[in-house]
Design a protein around this motif. Sequence first.
Motif, short mmCIF file in Angstrom:
data_model
loop_
_atom_site.label_atom_id
_atom_site.label_comp_id
_atom_site.label_asym_id
_atom_site.label_seq_id
_atom_site.Cartn_x
_atom_site.Cartn_y
_atom_site.Cartn_z
N THR A 68 0.84 -1.18 0.00
CA THR A 68 0.00 0.00 0.00
C THR A 68 0.88 1.24 0.00
O THR A 68 1.56 1.51 0.99
N PRO A 69 0.89 1.99 -1.10
CA PRO A 69 1.73 3.19 -1.11
C PRO A 69 1.13 4.28 -0.22
O PRO A 69 -0.08 4.36 -0.07
N ARG A 70 1.99 5.08 0.36
CA ARG A 70 1.55 6.28 1.05
C ARG A 70 1.40 7.37 0.00
O ARG A 70 2.33 7.66 -0.74
N ILE A 71 0.23 7.96 -0.06
CA ILE A 71 -0.09 8.92 -1.12
C ILE A 71 -0.15 10.32 -0.53
O ILE A 71 -0.99 10.61 0.33
N LEU A 72 0.76 11.17 -0.96
CA LEU A 72 0.84 12.54 -0.48
C LEU A 72 0.56 13.48 -1.64
O LEU A 72 1.22 13.40 -2.69
N ALA A 73 -0.41 14.38 -1.48
CA ALA A 73 -0.70 15.39 -2.48
C ALA A 73 0.01 16.68 -2.11
O ALA A 73 -0.16 17.18 -0.98
N LEU A 74 0.81 17.21 -3.02
CA LEU A 74 1.48 18.48 -2.79
C LEU A 74 0.58 19.57 -3.34
O LEU A 74 0.41 19.68 -4.57
N ALA A 75 -0.01 20.33 -2.46
CA ALA A 75 -1.07 21.26 -2.88
C ALA A 75 -0.88 22.64 -2.27
O ALA A 75 -0.49 22.79 -1.11
N ASN A 76 -1.15 23.63 -3.08
CA ASN A 76 -1.26 25.03 -2.67
C ASN A 76 -1.82 25.76 -3.88
O ASN A 76 -1.27 25.64 -4.98
N GLN A 77 -2.92 26.48 -3.69
CA GLN A 77 -3.55 27.12 -4.84
C GLN A 77 -2.73 28.28 -5.40
O GLN A 77 -2.98 28.75 -6.51
N LYS A 78 -1.74 28.72 -4.65
CA LYS A 78 -0.86 29.78 -5.15
C LYS A 78 0.22 29.17 -6.04
O LYS A 78 0.77 28.12 -5.74
N GLY A 79 0.53 29.86 -7.12
CA GLY A 79 1.62 29.42 -7.99
C GLY A 79 2.96 29.93 -7.49
O GLY A 79 3.03 30.88 -6.72
N GLY A 80 4.02 29.28 -7.93
CA GLY A 80 5.35 29.77 -7.63
C GLY A 80 5.81 29.59 -6.20
O GLY A 80 6.71 30.29 -5.74
N VAL A 81 5.21 28.62 -5.49
CA VAL A 81 5.57 28.42 -4.08
C VAL A 81 6.51 27.23 -3.89
O VAL A 81 6.96 26.96 -2.78
N GLY A 82 6.80 26.50 -4.99
CA GLY A 82 7.73 25.38 -4.89
C GLY A 82 7.09 24.01 -4.86
O GLY A 82 7.74 23.04 -4.46
N LYS A 83 5.83 23.89 -5.31
CA LYS A 83 5.17 22.58 -5.33
C LYS A 83 5.92 21.58 -6.21
O LYS A 83 6.27 20.49 -5.79
N THR A 84 6.12 21.99 -7.46
CA THR A 84 6.74 21.09 -8.42
C THR A 84 8.19 20.80 -8.03
O THR A 84 8.64 19.65 -8.09
N THR A 85 8.91 21.83 -7.63
CA THR A 85 10.30 21.65 -7.19
C THR A 85 10.36 20.67 -6.03
O THR A 85 11.24 19.81 -5.96
N THR A 86 9.40 20.78 -5.10
CA THR A 86 9.38 19.89 -3.95
C THR A 86 8.99 18.47 -4.36
O THR A 86 9.58 17.49 -3.88
N ALA A 87 8.03 18.34 -5.28
CA ALA A 87 7.64 17.00 -5.75
C ALA A 87 8.83 16.28 -6.38
O ALA A 87 9.11 15.11 -6.08
N ILE A 88 9.55 16.99 -7.25
CA ILE A 88 10.70 16.40 -7.95
C ILE A 88 11.79 16.00 -6.95
O ILE A 88 12.31 14.87 -6.97
N ASN A 89 12.14 16.93 -6.09
CA ASN A 89 13.32 16.72 -5.24
C ASN A 89 13.03 15.90 -3.99
O ASN A 89 13.90 15.15 -3.54
N LEU A 90 11.83 16.01 -3.45
CA LEU A 90 11.46 15.12 -2.35
C LEU A 90 11.36 13.69 -2.88
O LEU A 90 11.82 12.74 -2.22
#
Length: 280
Positions: free
Chosen positions: A15-37
């Motif tokens: 069973t994978p642990r599923i984490l959603a990286l969410a913030n309605q504001k752009g440019g806060v580092g969601k994608t950068t955090t998804a890639i690097n985490l």
Amino acid sequence: MTDHPSTAPITGGVTPRILALANQKGGVGKTTTAINLGTALAAIGETVLVVDLDPQGNASTGLGIERSRRRLSTYDVLCGEATLRETVQETGVPSLYVAPSTLDLSGLELEIASERDRAFRLRNALKALAEDANGPRFSYVLIDCPPSLSLITVNAMAAAHAILVPLQCEFFALEGLSQLLKTVEQVRGALNPELIIHGIVLTMYDARNNLSDQVMQDVRQFMGDKVYETVIPRNVRVSEAPSYGKPVLLYDLKCAGSQAYLRLASEVIQRERAARAVAA
């Protein structure tokens, strides 16, 4: 958000642990955090899938998946035209995989708005993936959400065990966080009663800037121990890495940003172990 099909937890051999990286504001580092985490978790022994749900597809690009290689994408998954297993691609990082995104995803909401299971498309796809014995077995799934509280983000929250919130150290940080927390409460009430805030990670921290310090203090006072100890610094190498199609840990392992993401990965795993111990 009123339709309520099956809300049973995702099950399977692993069973994978599923984490959603969410913030309605752009440019806060969601994608950068998804890639690097994701990269950092893979580096310390986890098998990780990044699900790119942003129509811009920056997580896919940052993991080296060129647009010409995205024959199947998360759009096809959410439309019911492909399984997640068919969509998943290897990255240049061992044990790190990605389900890429394309611009088609921007039109998804109109296409499935009238469907009864519209909020559960991703949950159902992840459930099928967990039950599929073929291919890699993921221990973590990180969902990179678009910068909006749209049906796509609701799909991510309905599928996730927890929300990880990247929060930029800027003046309006807490205002945006309050709106996100309200949405999480709505999703918990209507679609996913088990959903929790896993943690808030402060990003783009600049030690030379008094405002960064003030924001950090305010967020810690407001959210307490939900805020990770690890703070992601503003770092040139982190900004440069995506243009080379690499996570910063591959681009420059020794830079401050890489070391911060390794610490964050350890902290995420520690919180997971603590939660399991309490549940047991």
